[in-house]
Design an enzyme around this catalytic site. Structure first.
Site, mmCIF file in Angstrom:
data_model
loop_
_atom_site.group_PDB
_atom_site.id
_atom_site.type_symbol
_atom_site.label_atom_id
_atom_site.label_comp_id
_atom_site.label_asym_id
_atom_site.label_seq_id
_atom_site.Cartn_x
_atom_site.Cartn_y
_atom_site.Cartn_z
ATOM 1 N N SER A 25 47.005 45.854 38.108
ATOM 2 C CA SER A 25 45.971 45.012 37.492
ATOM 3 C C SER A 25 45.676 45.387 36.047
ATOM 4 O O SER A 25 44.970 44.655 35.357
ATOM 5 C CB SER A 25 44.670 45.065 38.298
ATOM 6 O OG SER A 25 44.003 46.292 38.105
ATOM 7 N N LYS B 253 39.200 49.980 35.734
ATOM 8 C CA LYS B 253 39.007 48.669 35.118
ATOM 9 C C LYS B 253 38.336 48.812 33.761
ATOM 10 O O LYS B 253 37.787 49.862 33.426
ATOM 11 C CB LYS B 253 38.135 47.773 36.009
ATOM 12 C CG LYS B 253 38.780 47.356 37.316
ATOM 13 C CD LYS B 253 39.940 46.411 37.098
ATOM 14 C CE LYS B 253 40.535 45.947 38.426
ATOM 15 N NZ LYS B 253 41.238 47.031 39.109
#
Length: 237
Positions: free
Chosen positions: A158, A196
């Site tokens: 991701s 993230k």
């Protein structure tokens, strides 16, 4: 001989890699050079690659390596510095996330600094992480500065557009705060950890992926705890 824009881009990439271990995105390069579109960045990168200043790593999204700098900036600089981390077995628990310890070096200057590897971190769907120390890894001293650091092995894709790939090892500076745009280790609901980009959406916290296949996840501020901030990356070739 480099043009002014080629020179500026090369220095920008070099400084970002030195600072974070991760190459800048095309949007960041475009903004830094005040260009109207990313196509200009593609042309500059191609020119730098043709002149032997940078190399695009194959089969890796947005992965760049600086091979050399102009002699006027770094006289006598050779080829790219590669780092193959050494691994030292260890069996300590979470309390081993501690001040980095110097490994032996010449003239009391450490060749590497040992920090604990605390398991895996998800760059995708959150998984349980930061459980216990699995081993130690040696990193260049200039990759860390002050504070406590630990490493995590990346699982997932991701964050590929931030240059973070499945199987990479990320170096994390332990902190409970982050600025918008920082790449952080975030603990969600005290159960799951993920890697993230940290953003704020009003009173909420957004955990943003660097892969269009993944959605940004938004949580109430009481559900997310910052565990650390990305300061470097090690890739095994």
């Amino acid at each position: 001989m480099l043009t002014r824009k080629q020179h500026e881009l090369l220095l920008f990439i070099h400084e970002r890699l030195k600072e974070t271990g991760i190459p800048p995105s095309f949007d960041e390069m475009k903004d830094a050079l005040d260009l109207a579109s990313k196509s200009g960045i593609h042309r500059l990168i191609t020119a730098l690659e043709e002149r032997g200043f940078i190399r695009r790593l194959p089969n890796r999204a947005r992965a760049l390596e600086v091979l050399r700098l102009p002699e006027s900036i770094a006289p006598g600089l050779g080829g790219p510095r590669r780092f193959s981390p050494s691994v030292i077995e260890g069996g300590q628990g979470r309390q081993a996330v501690a001040q980095a310890r110097p490994a032996a070096g010449n003239d009391d200057v450490p060749a590497t600094v040992s920090i604990p590897v605390m398991g895996r971190i998800a760059a995708g769907v959150p998984i349980e992480a930061i459980q216990h120390q699995t081993h130690e890894i040696g990193v260049p001293p200039d990759m860390i500065s002050g504070g406590e650091h630990f490493a995590l092995e990346v699982k997932g894709d991701s964050m590929i557009e931030a240059g973070i790939l499945d199987g990479d090892t990320v170096i994390i500076r332990q902190t409970q705060t982050a600025n918008p745009g920082d790449i952080v280790v975030a603990l969600v609901d005290d159960e799951e950890a993920t890697l993230k980009r940290f953003r704020r959406k009003g009173a909420s916290i957004a955990l943003e992926a660097a892969n269009p296949a993944y959605e940004t996840r938004i949580f109430g501020p009481d559900r997310v705890k910052v565990q650390g901030r990305l300061v470097g990356l090690i890739r095994r070739y």
